[in-house]
Design a protein around this motif. Structure first.
Motif, mmCIF file in Angstrom:
data_model
loop_
_atom_site.group_PDB
_atom_site.id
_atom_site.type_symbol
_atom_site.label_atom_id
_atom_site.label_comp_id
_atom_site.label_asym_id
_atom_site.label_seq_id
_atom_site.Cartn_x
_atom_site.Cartn_y
_atom_site.Cartn_z
ATOM 1 N N ALA A 189 0.843 -1.195 0.000
ATOM 2 C CA ALA A 189 0.000 0.000 0.000
ATOM 3 C C ALA A 189 0.883 1.251 0.000
ATOM 4 C CB ALA A 189 -0.921 -0.002 1.221
ATOM 5 N N PRO A 190 0.482 2.296 -0.700
ATOM 6 C CA PRO A 190 1.312 3.510 -0.794
ATOM 7 C C PRO A 190 1.241 4.336 0.495
ATOM 8 C CG PRO A 190 -0.738 3.818 -1.991
ATOM 9 C CD PRO A 190 -0.737 2.383 -1.537
ATOM 10 N N ILE A 191 2.052 3.983 1.475
ATOM 11 C CA ILE A 191 2.092 4.681 2.753
ATOM 12 C C ILE A 191 3.288 5.623 2.729
ATOM 13 C CG2 ILE A 191 2.236 4.397 5.263
ATOM 14 C CD1 ILE A 191 1.133 1.552 4.847
ATOM 15 N N PRO A 192 3.061 6.934 2.674
ATOM 16 C CA PRO A 192 4.170 7.883 2.497
ATOM 17 C C PRO A 192 4.994 8.051 3.775
ATOM 18 C CG PRO A 192 2.089 9.065 2.735
ATOM 19 C CD PRO A 192 1.747 7.610 2.701
ATOM 20 N N LEU A 193 6.198 7.523 3.756
ATOM 21 C CA LEU A 193 7.129 7.664 4.873
ATOM 22 C C LEU A 193 8.512 7.969 4.305
ATOM 23 C CD1 LEU A 193 6.186 4.570 7.095
ATOM 24 C CD2 LEU A 193 5.759 6.968 7.663
ATOM 25 N N ASN A 194 9.125 9.046 4.760
ATOM 26 C CA ASN A 194 10.506 9.286 4.349
ATOM 27 C C ASN A 194 11.440 8.434 5.208
ATOM 28 O OD1 ASN A 194 10.890 10.623 6.834
ATOM 29 N ND2 ASN A 194 10.444 12.636 5.937
#
Length: 230
Positions: A189-194
């Protein structure tokens, strides 16, 4: 007696000149250790233990083993790998994740009692990791949170999770949202985490494991994983 089972390689150590002792999490027998003679010698492909390539971390195996109750070491009569990895061995990032996960599993899986549901989760997750193209950098985070359910100490919500770890590691609203999505959404799933936020969430998850797994301690493979992920 002879027992047929599927298994997942966790680790091995060298034993004498040509042998190894391999730790395998099996579907039918739980966590077991096997001594494999001659596997590091030339011409070992014809031996019952097969070749060294079969004992790499997280390899999915089918086994026929000699199993004796109360024995610490067992032997393998037949071994094969019907589901070889396609992409994983050639992916630098996935290799780092595999090393990390095998060390964590070695610390977390301690029971010789079979747990087919847990085994199926591990088997499925390894297949996903091999083939996954998107969201690989978050795979280990999702895996650890999902694994905790099968180990018996999962929290039902992100709030419960943060309540447990917040006395040890600070957390904010962004962490809460990330943990909630990691808990609920499927692999990839596209979970935005740097990178910095990902490392912070991982530290929270590892603290969560330390609270629930005896003698969990630190993971030697963690710096390697973080270096590979940047």
């Amino acid at each position: 007696m002879l027992q047929k089972t599927k298994g997942i390689v966790l680790s091995y150590i060298r034993y004498r000149e040509t042998s190894i002792i391999v730790k395998i999490y099996t579907e039918v027998l739980g966590l077991q250790s096997y001594i494999v003679n001659g596997v590091r010698s030339s011409g070992n492909a014809k031996s019952g233990g097969g070749r060294m390539g079969l004992y790499q971390p997280l390899t999915l195996l089918e086994l026929v083993v000699y199993h004796q109750e109360r024995a610490n070491l067992h032997r393998i009569r037949e071994i094969k790998c019907p589901e070889p990895f396609v992409y994983l061995p050639m992916d630098f990032q996935k290799t780092g994740i595999v090393l990390f996960l095998t060390e964590l599993l070695s610390k977390s899986l301690k029971s010789e009692e079979p747990n087919p549901v847990l085994y199926q989760f591990l088997h499925h997750s390894i297949h996903v990791l091999d083939g996954q193209q998107e969201g690989v950098q978050n795979f280990h985070l999702q895996f650890l949170l999902k694994l905790s359910r099968y180990l018996g100490f999962a929290t039902p919500t992100a709030d419960d999770f943060l309540e447990e770890v917040s006395p040890y590691i600070s957390a904010d609203a962004i962490d809460r949202e990330a943990v909630e999505r990691l808990l609920l959404e499927p692999y990839g799933a596209p979970i935005p985490l740097n990178g910095e936020r990902r490392r912070h969430v991982l530290q929270m998850i590892l603290q969560f494991y330390r609270l629930h797994v005896a003698d969990f301690g630190d993971l030697k493979s963690l710096p390697v994983l973080q270096e590979m992920q940047g």
